[in-house]
Write a protein that holds these residues in place. Structure first.
Motif, PDB file in Angstrom:
ATOM      1  N   LEU A  19      37.494  47.612  28.463  1.00  0.00           N
ATOM      2  CA  LEU A  19      37.376  47.294  29.878  1.00  0.00           C
ATOM      3  C   LEU A  19      36.712  48.464  30.590  1.00  0.00           C
ATOM      4  CD1 LEU A  19      40.944  45.825  30.451  1.00  0.00           C
ATOM      5  CD2 LEU A  19      38.871  44.639  29.739  1.00  0.00           C
TER       6      LEU A  19
ATOM      7  N   PRO B 236      44.383  43.877  35.611  1.00  0.00           N
ATOM      8  CA  PRO B 236      44.214  42.753  34.691  1.00  0.00           C
ATOM      9  C   PRO B 236      42.820  42.786  34.061  1.00  0.00           C
ATOM     10  CG  PRO B 236      44.046  42.008  36.957  1.00  0.00           C
ATOM     11  CD  PRO B 236      44.431  43.448  37.011  1.00  0.00           C
ATOM     12  N   PRO B 237      42.700  42.312  32.832  1.00  0.00           N
ATOM     13  CA  PRO B 237      41.404  42.317  32.149  1.00  0.00           C
ATOM     14  C   PRO B 237      40.300  41.610  32.939  1.00  0.00           C
ATOM     15  CG  PRO B 237      43.148  41.830  30.586  1.00  0.00           C
ATOM     16  CD  PRO B 237      43.775  41.824  31.964  1.00  0.00           C
ATOM     17  N   SER B 238      40.663  40.642  33.755  1.00  0.00           N
ATOM     18  CA  SER B 238      39.635  39.923  34.516  1.00  0.00           C
ATOM     19  C   SER B 238      38.968  40.808  35.570  1.00  0.00           C
ATOM     20  CB  SER B 238      40.221  38.674  35.175  1.00  0.00           C
ATOM     21  OG  SER B 238      41.252  39.022  36.070  1.00  0.00           O
ATOM     22  N   MET B 239      39.525  41.988  35.821  1.00  0.00           N
ATOM     23  CA  MET B 239      38.898  42.926  36.758  1.00  0.00           C
ATOM     24  C   MET B 239      37.792  43.749  36.112  1.00  0.00           C
ATOM     25  SD  MET B 239      41.770  44.612  39.279  1.00  0.00           S
ATOM     26  CE  MET B 239      40.589  45.798  39.897  1.00  0.00           C
ATOM     27  N   THR B 240      37.597  43.633  34.811  1.00  0.00           N
ATOM     28  CA  THR B 240      36.596  44.465  34.158  1.00  0.00           C
ATOM     29  C   THR B 240      35.246  44.333  34.859  1.00  0.00           C
ATOM     30  OG1 THR B 240      35.723  45.196  32.036  1.00  0.00           O
ATOM     31  CG2 THR B 240      35.830  42.815  32.375  1.00  0.00           C
TER      32      THR B 240
END
Length: 73
Positions: free
Chosen positions: A3, A56-60
């Motif tokens: 990330l 959260p990973p979706s913020m990468t």
């Protein structure tokens, strides 16, 4: 599985920033920051810790500005 985030602080109250702000009129520069002050090193550290531990990973790929809303006009 890697990330990546970018933290983009504006002025942060370090010795170097303090000297720079004072040499440029201090309060006049702070008047251009809607928050009315610059970030503390602890605030920038809190952002970094959040990204390292809790984001959260979706913020990468996110870019987080920490500039007291100086970009908001």
């Amino acid at each position: 599985g890697i990330l990546a985030f970018a933290v983009c602080p504006g002025f942060t109250m370090t010795g170097m920033a303090d000297d720079y702000l004072e040499s440029r009129g201090g309060d006049k520069l702070l008047a251009d920051i809607p928050l009315g002050r610059v970030a503390t090193p602890e605030e920038i550290g809190t952002i970094a810790a959040f990204l390292a531990l809790d984001a959260p990973p979706s913020m990468t790929g996110a870019v987080l500005d920490a500039n007291g809303a100086s970009y908001v006009r």
